[in-house]
Design a protein around this motif. Structure first.
Motif, mmCIF file in Angstrom:
data_model
loop_
_atom_site.group_PDB
_atom_site.id
_atom_site.type_symbol
_atom_site.label_atom_id
_atom_site.label_comp_id
_atom_site.label_asym_id
_atom_site.label_seq_id
_atom_site.Cartn_x
_atom_site.Cartn_y
_atom_site.Cartn_z
ATOM 1 N N MET A 1 0.511 -4.657 12.543
ATOM 2 C CA MET A 1 -0.165 -3.373 12.306
ATOM 3 C C MET A 1 -0.785 -2.863 13.602
ATOM 4 S SD MET A 1 -3.818 -4.179 10.458
ATOM 5 C CE MET A 1 -5.259 -4.568 11.457
ATOM 6 N N ILE A 28 -5.999 11.273 -1.568
ATOM 7 C CA ILE A 28 -5.433 9.927 -1.445
ATOM 8 C C ILE A 28 -4.718 9.528 -2.734
ATOM 9 C CG2 ILE A 28 -5.925 7.492 -0.983
ATOM 10 C CD1 ILE A 28 -8.441 8.472 0.602
ATOM 11 N N SER A 32 -0.844 8.372 -3.373
ATOM 12 C CA SER A 32 -0.672 6.944 -3.650
ATOM 13 C C SER A 32 -0.126 6.622 -5.032
ATOM 14 C CB SER A 32 -2.016 6.219 -3.527
ATOM 15 O OG SER A 32 -2.638 6.496 -2.301
ATOM 16 N N LEU A 93 -11.477 1.373 -3.180
ATOM 17 C CA LEU A 93 -11.209 1.285 -1.738
ATOM 18 C C LEU A 93 -10.055 2.225 -1.430
ATOM 19 C CD1 LEU A 93 -11.780 -0.090 1.029
ATOM 20 C CD2 LEU A 93 -9.988 -1.719 0.437
ATOM 21 N N ILE A 95 -8.219 4.743 1.666
ATOM 22 C CA ILE A 95 -8.104 5.168 3.053
ATOM 23 C C ILE A 95 -7.100 6.323 3.120
ATOM 24 C CG2 ILE A 95 -7.625 4.394 5.423
ATOM 25 C CD1 ILE A 95 -9.813 2.754 3.887
ATOM 26 N N MET A 99 -4.231 7.307 7.968
ATOM 27 C CA MET A 99 -5.073 6.307 8.654
ATOM 28 C C MET A 99 -4.896 4.913 8.067
ATOM 29 S SD MET A 99 -6.579 7.899 11.071
ATOM 30 C CE MET A 99 -7.783 6.686 11.586
ATOM 31 N N GLY A 103 -6.358 -1.090 9.932
ATOM 32 C CA GLY A 103 -7.538 -1.951 9.912
ATOM 33 C C GLY A 103 -8.781 -1.356 9.274
ATOM 34 N N VAL A 104 -8.697 -0.090 8.809
ATOM 35 C CA VAL A 104 -9.899 0.539 8.244
ATOM 36 C C VAL A 104 -10.275 -0.139 6.919
ATOM 37 C CG1 VAL A 104 -10.958 2.690 7.488
ATOM 38 C CG2 VAL A 104 -9.252 2.716 9.323
ATOM 39 N N GLY A 106 -9.656 -3.136 6.065
ATOM 40 C CA GLY A 106 -10.220 -4.453 6.408
ATOM 41 C C GLY A 106 -11.667 -4.355 6.840
ATOM 42 N N VAL A 128 -6.838 -4.335 -9.458
ATOM 43 C CA VAL A 128 -5.819 -3.527 -8.788
ATOM 44 C C VAL A 128 -4.610 -3.409 -9.708
ATOM 45 C CG1 VAL A 128 -4.954 -5.581 -7.547
ATOM 46 C CG2 VAL A 128 -4.426 -3.306 -6.658
ATOM 47 N N LYS A 134 1.314 -2.440 -2.126
ATOM 48 C CA LYS A 134 0.695 -2.282 -0.804
ATOM 49 C C LYS A 134 -0.746 -2.782 -0.823
ATOM 50 C CE LYS A 134 1.338 2.146 -0.045
ATOM 51 N NZ LYS A 134 1.381 3.440 0.654
ATOM 52 N N ALA A 135 -1.467 -2.342 -1.855
ATOM 53 C CA ALA A 135 -2.880 -2.744 -1.930
ATOM 54 C C ALA A 135 -2.984 -4.254 -2.167
ATOM 55 C CB ALA A 135 -3.592 -1.971 -3.032
ATOM 56 N N GLY A 137 -0.954 -6.531 -1.231
ATOM 57 C CA GLY A 137 -0.666 -7.166 0.065
ATOM 58 C C GLY A 137 -1.870 -7.119 0.984
ATOM 59 N N SER A 138 -2.532 -5.984 1.000
ATOM 60 C CA SER A 138 -3.719 -5.831 1.843
ATOM 61 C C SER A 138 -4.836 -6.792 1.393
ATOM 62 C CB SER A 138 -4.172 -4.380 1.770
ATOM 63 O OG SER A 138 -5.347 -4.197 2.449
ATOM 64 N N LYS A 141 -4.129 -10.273 2.388
ATOM 65 C CA LYS A 141 -4.368 -10.457 3.829
ATOM 66 C C LYS A 141 -5.839 -10.734 4.119
ATOM 67 C CE LYS A 141 -4.043 -7.991 8.181
ATOM 68 N NZ LYS A 141 -3.446 -6.880 8.912
HETATM 69 C C1 LIG Z 1 -4.797 -0.438 0.193
HETATM 70 C C2 LIG Z 1 -5.635 0.168 1.319
HETATM 71 C C3 LIG Z 1 -7.059 0.385 0.840
HETATM 72 C C4 LIG Z 1 -5.632 -0.798 2.521
HETATM 73 O O1 LIG Z 1 -6.354 -0.200 3.572
HETATM 74 P P1 LIG Z 1 -5.704 -0.114 5.037
HETATM 75 O O2 LIG Z 1 -6.728 0.444 5.962
HETATM 76 O O3 LIG Z 1 -4.397 0.582 4.938
HETATM 77 O O4 LIG Z 1 -5.448 -1.668 5.283
HETATM 78 P P2 LIG Z 1 -5.567 -2.524 6.598
HETATM 79 O O5 LIG Z 1 -4.962 -1.762 7.755
HETATM 80 O O6 LIG Z 1 -6.947 -3.023 6.794
HETATM 81 O O7 LIG Z 1 -4.628 -3.739 6.169
HETATM 82 C C5 LIG Z 1 -3.280 -3.548 6.261
HETATM 83 C C6 LIG Z 1 -2.563 -4.444 5.278
HETATM 84 O O8 LIG Z 1 -2.449 -3.771 4.021
HETATM 85 C C7 LIG Z 1 -1.111 -3.874 3.541
HETATM 86 N N1 LIG Z 1 -0.545 -2.515 3.650
HETATM 87 C C8 LIG Z 1 -1.246 -1.354 3.858
HETATM 88 N N2 LIG Z 1 -0.398 -0.301 3.879
HETATM 89 C C9 LIG Z 1 0.837 -0.796 3.681
HETATM 90 C C10 LIG Z 1 2.129 -0.216 3.602
HETATM 91 N N3 LIG Z 1 2.318 1.109 3.734
HETATM 92 N N4 LIG Z 1 3.187 -1.012 3.379
HETATM 93 C C11 LIG Z 1 3.033 -2.340 3.240
HETATM 94 N N5 LIG Z 1 1.815 -2.974 3.329
HETATM 95 C C12 LIG Z 1 0.744 -2.204 3.537
HETATM 96 C C13 LIG Z 1 -0.428 -4.866 4.471
HETATM 97 O O9 LIG Z 1 -0.693 -6.159 3.997
HETATM 98 C C14 LIG Z 1 -1.168 -4.644 5.758
HETATM 99 O O10 LIG Z 1 -1.149 -5.719 6.661
HETATM 100 P P3 LIG Z 1 -0.123 -5.685 7.891
HETATM 101 O O11 LIG Z 1 -0.210 -4.303 8.468
HETATM 102 O O12 LIG Z 1 -0.633 -6.753 8.809
HETATM 103 O O13 LIG Z 1 1.212 -5.981 7.285
HETATM 104 C C15 LIG Z 1 -5.046 1.530 1.787
HETATM 105 O O14 LIG Z 1 -3.719 1.331 2.228
HETATM 106 C C16 LIG Z 1 -5.075 2.591 0.729
HETATM 107 O O15 LIG Z 1 -6.048 3.356 0.638
HETATM 108 N N6 LIG Z 1 -4.011 2.687 -0.080
HETATM 109 C C17 LIG Z 1 -3.841 3.718 -1.057
HETATM 110 C C18 LIG Z 1 -4.885 3.649 -2.153
HETATM 111 C C19 LIG Z 1 -4.980 2.302 -2.847
HETATM 112 O O16 LIG Z 1 -4.005 1.811 -3.350
HETATM 113 N N7 LIG Z 1 -6.206 1.746 -2.855
HETATM 114 C C20 LIG Z 1 -6.481 0.478 -3.497
HETATM 115 C C21 LIG Z 1 -6.776 0.678 -4.937
HETATM 116 S S1 LIG Z 1 -7.171 -0.828 -5.767
#
Ligand SMILES: CC(C)(COP(=O)(O)OP(=O)(O)OC[C@H]1O[C@@H](n2cnc3c(N)ncnc32)[C@H](O)[C@@H]1OP(=O)(O)O)[C@@H](O)C(=O)NCCC(=O)NCCS
Length: 169
Positions: A1, A28, A32, A93, A95, A99, A103-104, A106, A128, A134-135, A137-138, A141
């Motif tokens: 990332m 968002i 999403s 949560l 983002i 953006m 890492g936001v 995180g 979740v 995606k979430a 996975g995040s 992590k």
């Molecule tokens: C889920 C979310 C909150 C994570 O926040 P973020 O700032 O994107 O996450 P980070 O950059 O800190 O962490 C990234 C990790 O998230 C996962 N991730 C985030 N976006 C991804 C994507 N488009 N595809 C695959 N994995 C993804 C991966 O594990 C990634 O790690 P990597 O980049 O090392 O592979 C954000 O992507 C988001 O707002 N998503 C849409 C709304 C949502 O689903 N919110 C959660 C509701 S429970």
């Protein structure tokens, strides 16, 4: 990332921020959730959770914390946390799409986990959607693991089909 090159500032949401948080949530969610839940459920849940009056009420609740993240002047995401049935829960949560994966999320998880730890809680939990890979996975992590699968009736004929995940502190 990649990582955000500018500093991420995390501040508490205040009443004047409410309209912007509500609008950011809609932006968002629309980016999403189509494909995960129906448009009707998106509209229902946005009104239920991000209506202005609901957010003003949340701000007055001593068991809830609303945090927002900025890069410079730009509001790029938010995290809401709360005491829920005796546990510390990351309730929201989100983002901004352009953006994400920098890492936001995180940084906000670390901020919320620090609060939970200071308050003496042994873990942070969250729910979740099972299809929100995606979430999930995040969260993995950042140290969360699935604790259980639940189906929660949220009214209006809708259910939340979720995993509860837990991060030990
Ligand atoms: C889920 C979310 C909150 C994570 O926040 P973020 O700032 O994107 O996450 P980070 O950059 O800190 O962490 C990234 C990790 O998230 C996962 N991730 C985030 N976006 C991804 C994507 N488009 N595809 C695959 N994995 C993804 C991966 O594990 C990634 O790690 P990597 O980049 O090392 O592979 C954000 O992507 C988001 O707002 N998503 C849409 C709304 C949502 O689903 N919110 C959660 C509701 S429970």
């Amino acid at each position: 990332m990649s990582t955000v090159t500018q500093q991420i500032d995390i501040t508490p949401v205040t009443p004047p921020d409410v309209p912007a948080i509500s609008a950011l949530a809609r932006e968002i969610w629309q980016a999403s959730y189509p494909g995960i839940i129906t448009q009707e459920q998106i509209d229902f849940m946005l009104e239920q959770r991000y209506g202005h009056e609901r957010l003003y009420d949340d701000l007055e609740d001593a068991d809830k914390w609303l945090d927002q993240a900025f890069v410079g002047d730009r509001r790029i995401g938010f995290a809401f946390s709360e005491i829920y049935k005796g546990e510390f829960k990351l309730d929201k949560l989100y983002i901004h799409p352009d953006m994400q994966r920098q890492g936001v999320g995180g940084a906000l998880i670390a901020h919320v986990a620090e609060r939970a730890k200071k308050l003496g809680y042994p873990c942070v939990i969250l729910a979740v959607n099972k299809r929100n890979e995606k979430a999930i996975g995040s969260y993995r992590k950042y140290g969360f693991a699935v604790r259980e699968a639940i189906v929660d009736d949220i009214g209006g004929g809708f259910v939340m089909d979720d995993y509860v995940m837990e991060k030990k502190l």
